[in-house]
Design a protein around this motif. Structure first.
Motif, mmCIF file in Angstrom:
data_model
loop_
_atom_site.group_PDB
_atom_site.id
_atom_site.type_symbol
_atom_site.label_atom_id
_atom_site.label_comp_id
_atom_site.label_asym_id
_atom_site.label_seq_id
_atom_site.Cartn_x
_atom_site.Cartn_y
_atom_site.Cartn_z
ATOM 1 N N VAL A 167 0.837 -1.208 0.000
ATOM 2 C CA VAL A 167 0.000 0.000 0.000
ATOM 3 C C VAL A 167 0.869 1.253 0.000
ATOM 4 O O VAL A 167 0.612 2.214 -0.740
ATOM 5 C CB VAL A 167 -0.943 0.002 1.223
ATOM 6 N N SER A 168 1.907 1.252 0.822
ATOM 7 C CA SER A 168 2.784 2.421 0.924
ATOM 8 C C SER A 168 3.484 2.706 -0.402
ATOM 9 O O SER A 168 3.595 3.869 -0.826
ATOM 10 C CB SER A 168 3.832 2.213 2.020
ATOM 11 N N ASP B 274 1.777 10.317 -4.597
ATOM 12 C CA ASP B 274 2.209 11.556 -3.935
ATOM 13 C C ASP B 274 3.035 11.170 -2.696
ATOM 14 O O ASP B 274 2.489 10.695 -1.707
ATOM 15 C CB ASP B 274 0.998 12.395 -3.525
ATOM 16 N N GLU B 275 4.330 11.385 -2.781
ATOM 17 C CA GLU B 275 5.231 10.983 -1.690
ATOM 18 C C GLU B 275 4.921 11.705 -0.384
ATOM 19 O O GLU B 275 4.910 11.106 0.692
ATOM 20 C CB GLU B 275 6.682 11.266 -2.106
ATOM 21 N N LYS B 276 4.651 13.000 -0.473
ATOM 22 C CA LYS B 276 4.373 13.791 0.728
ATOM 23 C C LYS B 276 3.097 13.315 1.419
ATOM 24 O O LYS B 276 3.055 13.142 2.641
ATOM 25 C CB LYS B 276 4.252 15.264 0.355
ATOM 26 N N ALA B 277 2.057 13.089 0.640
ATOM 27 C CA ALA B 277 0.782 12.636 1.197
ATOM 28 C C ALA B 277 0.922 11.231 1.777
ATOM 29 O O ALA B 277 0.333 10.905 2.814
ATOM 30 C CB ALA B 277 -0.286 12.648 0.113
#
Length: 218
Positions: free
Chosen positions: A184-185, A192-195
């Motif tokens: 999932v990650s 979106d890496e930040k989100a």
């Protein structure tokens, strides 16, 4: 923590005039049993970072089967003749020189060496290991040089016809959660890496609930 997986080769053909002990191959039953046990190891999250095998045909075939099922690259299997020569001390010598970046090592060899080493690592346990059997040991050491008799604790035992169930297995629960969380990650990171980083706790909680419900249905 360092994990040691001691594997006895699968069931092999008998010695004949044409076939020496060193060249004995797995019979069909040996191949099937090794694959079943290896697949369960993978489900439990017991994948090796390094596989070291006896160069004898039956042991090397077994090592390749375990590599296939656990995602290990077969060409990276290391062979050591001392494992065929049945020298228990050789197993400790091999383990003590492993690169400390690796957290788990699989040794594929023969009895009585596999049983002797397992019983030495897990002091006080006279362990019996059948063909295609595995003894998974967790050693409370920070580096491989600290591996010694009595330094291990029995983590799991697997054998054909006697595989640990998944529903009550803490190892499976942990492995399932880790696998789900990683999947999932990775998916969220591509969007979106930040989100994704901000929702890590939410992902962990959701994954934990999914794993719990899935295991309940097994």
């Amino acid at each position: 923590m360092k994990n040691v997986y001691l594997v006895r080769h699968g069931k092999a053909e008998s010695v004949t005039i044409e076939t020496t002990d060193f060249k004995r191959s797995l019979i069909e039953r040996g191949t099937v049993e090794a694959r079943i046990v290896a697949a369960r190891m993978h489900l439990l999250g017991l994948d090796p970072d390094l596989i070291v095998a006896s160069p004898a045909q039956r042991a090397l075939q077994t090592a390749r089967i375990f590599a296939e099922e656990t995602g290990y690259v077969k060409r990276n299997i290391v062979t050591r003749k001392t494992l065929y020569d049945q020298l228990p001390d050789a197993v400790f010598d091999i383990l003590q020189t492993v690169d400390d970046e690796k957290s788990s090592v699989m040794i594929v060899g023969h009895n009585p060496t596999i049983e002797e080493v397992a019983s030495l690592l897990v002091k006080g346990h006279g362990l019996t290991v059948p063909t295609s059997g595995v003894v998974a040991v967790r050693c409370k050491v920070d580096n491989w040089g600290g591996i010694s008799p009595g330094s291990g604790k029995l983590l799991e035992m697997l054998a054909p016809g006697k595989l640990p169930g998944l529903k009550k297995s803490k190892l499976f629960k942990s492995s399932l959660k880790d696998s789900l969380e990683r999947t999932v990650s990775e998916l969220l990171m591509t969007v979106d890496e930040k989100a994704a980083k901000k929702t890590q706790k939410t992902v962990k909680a959701a994954v934990s609930e999914i794993a719990k419900r899935f295991i309940k249905q097994l």
